[in-house]
Design an enzyme around this catalytic site. Structure first.
Site, short mmCIF file in Angstrom:
data_model
loop_
_atom_site.label_atom_id
_atom_site.label_comp_id
_atom_site.label_asym_id
_atom_site.label_seq_id
_atom_site.Cartn_x
_atom_site.Cartn_y
_atom_site.Cartn_z
N ASP A 259 0.63 -1.22 -0.50
CA ASP A 259 0.18 -0.31 -0.34
C ASP A 259 0.67 1.68 0.35
OD1 ASP A 259 -3.20 0.78 1.45
OD2 ASP A 259 -1.73 2.66 1.21
N ASN A 267 -1.33 12.56 -4.44
CA ASN A 267 -2.17 13.40 -5.78
C ASN A 267 -2.78 14.85 -5.24
OD1 ASN A 267 -2.97 11.89 -7.84
ND2 ASN A 267 -4.47 10.58 -6.09
N HIS A 272 -3.93 14.36 -10.24
CA HIS A 272 -4.67 12.53 -10.09
C HIS A 272 -3.44 12.30 -11.63
CE1 HIS A 272 -7.16 9.45 -10.42
NE2 HIS A 272 -7.45 9.99 -9.89
N ASP A 276 -1.11 8.92 -10.93
CA ASP A 276 -1.14 8.11 -12.06
C ASP A 276 -0.05 7.56 -12.21
OD1 ASP A 276 -3.91 7.55 -11.80
OD2 ASP A 276 -4.25 8.71 -13.71
N GLU A 302 -4.45 2.28 -5.01
CA GLU A 302 -2.78 2.43 -4.74
C GLU A 302 -2.51 1.36 -3.79
OE1 GLU A 302 -4.49 2.79 -1.71
OE2 GLU A 302 -3.01 3.93 -0.91
P1 GH3 Z 1 -2.09 5.62 4.08
O1 GH3 Z 1 -0.45 6.05 3.47
O2 GH3 Z 1 -2.36 5.66 5.02
O3 GH3 Z 1 -1.97 4.40 2.69
O4 GH3 Z 1 -2.72 6.81 3.12
P2 GH3 Z 1 -3.11 7.21 1.68
O5 GH3 Z 1 -3.50 8.10 1.17
O6 GH3 Z 1 -1.62 6.71 1.02
O7 GH3 Z 1 -4.63 6.57 1.45
P3 GH3 Z 1 -6.04 6.28 1.31
O8 GH3 Z 1 -6.91 5.63 1.13
O9 GH3 Z 1 -6.35 7.41 2.11
O10 GH3 Z 1 -6.36 7.03 0.03
C1 GH3 Z 1 -6.16 6.44 -1.29
C2 GH3 Z 1 -5.97 7.54 -2.22
O11 GH3 Z 1 -5.74 6.62 -3.97
C3 GH3 Z 1 -7.54 8.04 -2.26
C4 GH3 Z 1 -6.96 8.19 -4.01
O12 GH3 Z 1 -7.77 9.42 -4.13
C5 GH3 Z 1 -5.90 7.44 -4.93
N1 GH3 Z 1 -6.30 7.09 -6.15
C6 GH3 Z 1 -7.56 5.79 -5.81
N2 GH3 Z 1 -7.47 4.72 -7.47
C7 GH3 Z 1 -6.20 5.80 -7.95
C8 GH3 Z 1 -5.83 6.40 -9.55
O13 GH3 Z 1 -6.29 5.46 -10.41
N3 GH3 Z 1 -5.11 7.16 -9.72
C9 GH3 Z 1 -5.12 8.61 -9.13
N4 GH3 Z 1 -3.53 9.23 -9.23
N5 GH3 Z 1 -5.01 7.83 -7.70
C10 GH3 Z 1 -6.22 7.13 -6.94
MG MG Z 2 -2.11 4.17 0.96
MG MG Z 3 -5.01 2.05 0.71
#
Ligand code: GH3
Ligand code: MG
Ligand code: MG
Length: 401
Positions: A259, A267, A272, A276, A302
């Protein structure tokens, strides 16, 4: 009932024209499959050659034999390029032009057209080379799991052999097997050999194309379009299959749950598309650090998962540390800014938790949770007394299945 040879020739012309049209129809249905056009051209050229041969005696030898054989040679050159197109290699135009040109140039040399030995040797040499190259192209793509590929290789090789053995048989067998005076029986047998090779090859080309298109579809539905990693659907099907095999063999398998850390803030800062780019880089970097027999899946957002077959916890730990270390050291360039990120990894092993995918996922997820709590950017091996992960990922796995 006796069928005269002219009727047989007409029937052959008709069949080749139908096959040429058939491959064109296939191409209309699958526009990306350019090989269909090449193989359609192969049959139309063979059809043209047969028509030209029928006027032999009514026109000059240069027009009938010269142009007729040139059309046959071009047909085999098209067949070879079809094989290249099938295996996504660039088309080689030079041999397509050079092979029939060489034949036609020889036909213009005084004395060549009158000597059947010269004609048999040169045409056999050119056609054998083209067929051998076709077999070689298919052999080069053998890592692709298409069952029909192997019979195609065998058939192209035996087709090449039919032409190759004409050379040592020049003084021993009648034309068209050699260069002794023609015999009706020999012509009939040769045409029959050609006919069955062509027919079988056509069936196998169609079967192989169908297998390829099905494989492409299967890969597409199991691949994440952004990163090219396998997706959650693939994780569920392959994971279950792998675990079953390991259970039967009582072999160890490890699951890494990866993760990315603070990805949301990444992001927010870089947009975004910046996020990516990091995901794409992360997948490439992870692939560089696992074996070709290991699997990397993007479960969503992620969050990623690696299945490491026949791997102990100690080995899996080394892999995870390597990925973590390299990501920490790497930078991703987004619009002139260097982005850095880290990853937290949880490991669960069949040696500790058995062969149930859901349990392994839950345990590795719980280990990631511990890694996050301990400050992120670290690898944690799941133990029986880890706390339960929030958001219960295992239930998400169940929901997706
Ligand atoms: P942690 O260290 O606790 O894992 O925090 P985190 O910010 O990594 O975890 P969180 O679950 O809060 O956020 C995950 C983010 O991933 C939120 C979402 O906007 C982003 N995300 C999800 N799918 C995609 C994608 O396909 N592309 C991009 N750029 N971002 C994505
Ligand atoms: Mg994360
Ligand atoms: Mg996560």
């Amino acid at each position: 009932m006796q069928i005269d040879s002219f009727t047989v020739v007409l029937f052959g012309i008709f069949i080749k024209a139908v096959l040429g049209c058939l491959f064109l129809v296939f191409w209309k249905q699958h526009r990306g499959a350019a090989w269909y056009v090449w193989w359609s051209g192969t049959f139309f050229l063979a059809c043209v050659a047969s028509v030209i041969f029928t006027v032999r005696g009514f026109t000059t030898e240069l027009l009938s034999i010269g142009i007729g054989i040139a059309a046959i040679i071009l047909a085999f050159a098209f067949c070879w390029q079809g094989a290249r197109a099938f295996d996504r290699r660039p088309i080689l135009w030079l041999p397509v032009v050079a092979a029939p040109s060489l034949w036609l140039a020889a036909c213009l040399v005084p004395g060549f057209m009158d000597n059947v030995v010269y004609r048999v040797v040169l045409s056999s040499l050119i056609i054998t080379s083209l067929l051998a190259m076709t077999a070689f192209e298919f052999w080069r793509g053998r890592s692709e799991p298409l069952p029909s590929r192997w019979p195609v290789i065998v058939l192209c090789s035996s087709f090449a052999l039919v032409f190759a053995i004409r050379i040592p048989m020049i003084g021993l067998l009648p034309f068209p097997f050699g260069a002794l005076p023609m015999q009706a029986g020999a012509v009939g047998t040769f045409n029959l050999v050609m006919f069955f090779h062509t027919l079988l090859l056509t069936v196998l080309f169609v079967a192989m194309s169908k297998e390829r298109l099905e494989l492409d579809q299967r890969v597409k539905v199991q691949t994440d379009p952004l990163t090219g990693a396998l997706n959650r659907r693939a994780f569920l099907t392959r994971g279950a299959r792998l675990l079953h095999r390991h259970e039967v063999e009582s072999a160890p398998l490890c699951l890494l749950f990866l993760d990315l850390d603070r990805f949301k803030s990444l992001n927010d800062r870089f947009g975004h598309s910046g996020g990516d780019d990091v995901l794409i880089r992360f997948v490439a970097l992870t692939h560089e650090n696992i074996r070709p027999t290991d699997f990397l899946f993007r479960l969503g957002g992620e969050e990623f998962c690696c299945l490491l077959p026949y791997t102990s916890v100690a080995q899996a730990h080394r892999v995870a540390e390597r990925v973590r270390h390299q990501l920490e050291a790497a930078t991703v360039d987004v619009a002139g800014t260097s982005i850095k990120t880290t990853v937290s990894v949880g490991i669960s092993s069949t040696e500790d938790f058995g062969y149930d995918l859901e349990t392994l996922m839950r345990r590795a997820d719980a280990a990631v949770y511990v890694a996050k709590q301990q400050g992120r950017n670290r690898v944690v091996v799941a133990t029986a007394d880890d706390m339960a992960a929030p958001g219960d990922l295992a239930s998400a796995v169940r929901a997706a299945s």
